[in-house]
Design an enzyme around this catalytic site. Structure first.
Site, short mmCIF file in Angstrom:
data_model
loop_
_atom_site.label_atom_id
_atom_site.label_comp_id
_atom_site.label_asym_id
_atom_site.label_seq_id
_atom_site.Cartn_x
_atom_site.Cartn_y
_atom_site.Cartn_z
N CYS A 138 43.92 69.94 7.19
CA CYS A 138 44.65 71.03 6.57
C CYS A 138 45.98 70.51 6.03
O CYS A 138 46.36 69.36 6.31
CB CYS A 138 44.91 72.15 7.59
SG CYS A 138 46.03 71.63 8.92
N CYS A 150 45.54 68.70 12.44
CA CYS A 150 44.79 68.77 11.18
C CYS A 150 45.66 68.43 9.96
O CYS A 150 45.15 68.09 8.90
CB CYS A 150 44.15 70.15 11.01
SG CYS A 150 45.30 71.51 10.78
#
Ligand code: NAD
Length: 260
Positions: free
Chosen positions: A163, A82
């Site tokens: 992320c 991510c």
């Protein structure tokens, strides 16, 4: 009768389905799961191909929904990290090279992005075949066509599950490097999670004067969309010295390249 049938299939403004679509999907799937990402070897390419085909075959090509792709997405959900994601808008080739050099991933490095990249596909109600004559264009015919909805669903998931630092390469040789109507503008930027940092690289075409910059109005707009969502924002104009990747890419190609 043939002429009438053909004119029906020819009514859309976009290119028809890519010839040999099914074979390409199958070949790409084996290539990806066996060679490119052997950690995804357990994926079942036959099942994935069938789920892709049954998402749109025999259906009205303007009535695609997210639901149509649910089974395909369940079978081939991306497993890329991510915190290594690269987005792009009008800078595709460059972004892919940048990601490769840095060990990062674009949507086209995920299984489904890889399968569909550059392809066109649509069906026809009541027919078991793909329409190879024409497919709906998202601006001239309908936005809810199967290709647009596919990329929208994938892009949304790719952005919302990102992320850490997400990078995006935007094209500073255009008047508005940030295009609010692009997929990056409509789907990816608005779906970044709070506390993500978006690192914008504004890249310029060496042959042309820069037309947009980090302080220009389009990037200011992007900044305000992000700050409403609590997404941190960093922007760098691509002065060659600031972006070490650029010289790497150049060295790699040993020739002047497109977008600097
Ligand atoms: P862009 O404007 O460079 O467009 C990328 C491609 O998508 C172009 O071929 C464009 O014609 C097409 N496109 C744009 N909006 C569309 C829509 N609503 N329906 C169908 N096709 C559309 O860049 P963008 O629009 O910001 O999209 C790039 C971002 O979205 C990337 O970050 C990528 O992850 C994802 N994406 C990838 C593809 C692909 O073909 N690989 C297509 C769409 C989106």
């Amino acid at each position: 009768i043939y002429k009438w049938y053909r004119s029906g299939l020819n009514r859309w403004h976009g290119p028809g389905s890519t010839p040999d679509f099914q074979d390409i999907i199958e070949d790409r799937c084996y290539n990806y799961t066996q060679r490119i990402r052997p950690d995804s070897r357990s994926r079942n390419c036959q099942e994935i191909k069938q789920a892709f085909m049954s998402a749109f075959i025999s259906k009205d090509p303007c009535k695609a929904t997210k639901e149509d792709y649910r089974r395909l997405i369940d079978l081939a959900d991306p497993t890329v990290p991510c915190n290594k994601r690269v987005l792009w808008s009008k800078t595709k080739e460059l972004a892919r090279e940048y990601a490769k050099l840095r060990g990062l991933v674009t949507l086209e490095d995920t299984l489904l992005g890889f399968l569909a990249d550059g392809l066109h596909w649509c069906g026809e109600p009541g027919s078991p075949d793909l329409n190879t004559w024409s497919c709906p264009d998202w601006e001239k015919d309908c936005r809810t066509n199967y290709r647009s909805v596919f990329w929208k669903v994938l892009s949304e998931r790719f952005a919302e599950s990102a992320c850490g630092t997400v990078q995006v390469l935007l094209n500073g040789s255009l008047e508005n490097a940030f295009d609010e109507m692009s997929i990056f503008g409509r789907v990816e930027a608005p779906n970044l999670k709070p506390m993500v940092t978006l690192q914008v690289w504004l890249v310029h075409d060496p042959g042309k004067p820069p037309r947009d910059s980090c302080s220009g109005s389009s990037i200011t707009k992007l900044k305000s969309i992000l700050s409403e969502r609590n997404v941190r924002f960093i922007c760098r104009d691509n002065l060659r010295t600031r972006l070490p990747i650029l010289s790497n890419i150049r060295r790699l190609r040993k020739q002047p390249c497109g977008l600097f």
